[in-house]
Design an enzyme around this catalytic site. Sequence first.
Site, PDB file in Angstrom:
ATOM      1  N   ASP A   1     -26.623 -31.048  14.854  1.00 58.53           N
ATOM      2  CA  ASP A   1     -27.606 -31.360  13.811  1.00 58.53           C
ATOM      3  C   ASP A   1     -27.030 -32.335  12.793  1.00 58.53           C
ATOM      4  O   ASP A   1     -25.816 -32.532  12.705  1.00 58.53           O
ATOM      5  CB  ASP A   1     -28.058 -30.074  13.098  1.00 58.53           C
ATOM      6  CG  ASP A   1     -26.899 -29.310  12.460  1.00 58.53           C
ATOM      7  OD1 ASP A   1     -25.823 -29.243  13.086  1.00 58.53           O
ATOM      8  OD2 ASP A   1     -27.056 -28.792  11.344  1.00 58.53           O
TER       9      ASP A   1
ATOM     10  N   GLU B   1     -25.418 -26.338  11.875  1.00 57.77           N
ATOM     11  CA  GLU B   1     -24.206 -26.260  11.059  1.00 57.77           C
ATOM     12  C   GLU B   1     -24.483 -26.696   9.632  1.00 57.77           C
ATOM     13  O   GLU B   1     -23.936 -26.142   8.673  1.00 57.77           O
ATOM     14  CB  GLU B   1     -23.101 -27.144  11.670  1.00 57.77           C
ATOM     15  CG  GLU B   1     -21.727 -26.944  11.052  1.00 57.77           C
ATOM     16  CD  GLU B   1     -21.435 -27.845   9.847  1.00 57.77           C
ATOM     17  OE1 GLU B   1     -20.442 -27.586   9.150  1.00 57.77           O
ATOM     18  OE2 GLU B   1     -22.212 -28.803   9.594  1.00 57.77           O
TER      19      GLU B   1
HETATM   20 ZN   LIG Z   1     -20.343 -31.969   9.972  1.00 56.22          ZN
END
Ligand SMILES: [Zn+2]
Length: 389
Positions: free
Chosen positions: A88, A150
């Site tokens: 992401d 993340e």
């Molecule tokens: Zn990163």
Amino acid sequence: MAHSTDKLQTVPDIRDMLTRLISLPSISSASADWDHSNEAVVRTLAEWLEPMGFAVEILEVPGMPGKYNLIATLGSGPGGLVLSGHTDTVPFDDKRWQSDPFTLTEKDNRWYGLGTCDMKGFFPLAIEAAKAFVDQPLQQPLIILATADEESSMNGARALAEAGKPKARYAVIGEPTNLKPVRMHKGIMMERLRFDGQSGHSSNPDLGRNALEGMHEALGELLNLRTEWQEKYRNPNFKVQVPTLNLGCIHGGDNPNRICAQCELHFDLRPLPGMNMETLRQAILNRMQPLAERRQLNLTFEPLFDGVPPFETPADAALVKACETLTGHTAHAVAFATEAPWLQKLGLETLVMGPGSIDQAHQPDEFLEMSQLQPTVDILRGLIKQFCL
Ligand SMILES: [Zn+2]
């Protein structure tokens, strides 16, 4: 038996791979307006890794439809090396970009695009490194791990830790560190403290219970705790050597002539390695509870998100030594947090090291220096040789 050239025929070169990954939006955000699925990125990685002989497992993150982790494994054996990245990106500010964030744009020996350095750029380089080993019998598996979310919740890594996957001995997370090994970072906690009292006319304090006065006392206690922690804990590896506690925002009350009925504080804590998040929360609660009881205020104390634990791998760990030798740099500490604590939870000796600079991450005109491409491939090949052959 297939020859490597056959296996690699369908796998594009580094530039084409990154062009494709950058073109696939995979923003993760707590705000639903921004949040994307990362499925296209994960499927694309699988499309390249499977012909190379990797066994690919795609796991949906429980409770998060459209979010996937990918575990691609080449070879088998008891130990093994994980090369890990998140799929992401953060949201972007369209007006401040000079090029299209979703088009890989080359300029001044840099590749521009959203996620070039943080950190889609790591995947093509890890795959390129792996290409050299597809026809060699590995003694220990090489695992390419791609995680979801993340940048927002870290729920991809959390789900992996809960599932007990992947199993291996070592892990390198390719976050942008300019190819310098990182073996520690602080944790992140964001907490909410709230007092509910009772409003009343300001002329007589006995008519109510003042939440703002309770908060005033609580703020003093929090700053006392901060001083105690900063006296007790210090780590010279960090630029800010002590744990921090930041009072971020406060809201309460409505009128000067009314007793304040509610007051809410949000604050952030950055614990050093060796500090336990639950112990810290308990210590805060132990100070707040008597204060709230004495003032007959209703106390709410809870995390705003689950938090990221602090992370440290010992200086003499085999992976630290290997990365220091390959890069010529001593492992250091950084100010940002990663998925490392969850890979560590899986029993993996973990280190953070990847191309690009954190200065470009989360910024308009994010780029990756092309001069870091080949050195990254070389370092990763050195690691695969040492830990998989
Ligand atoms: Zn990163």
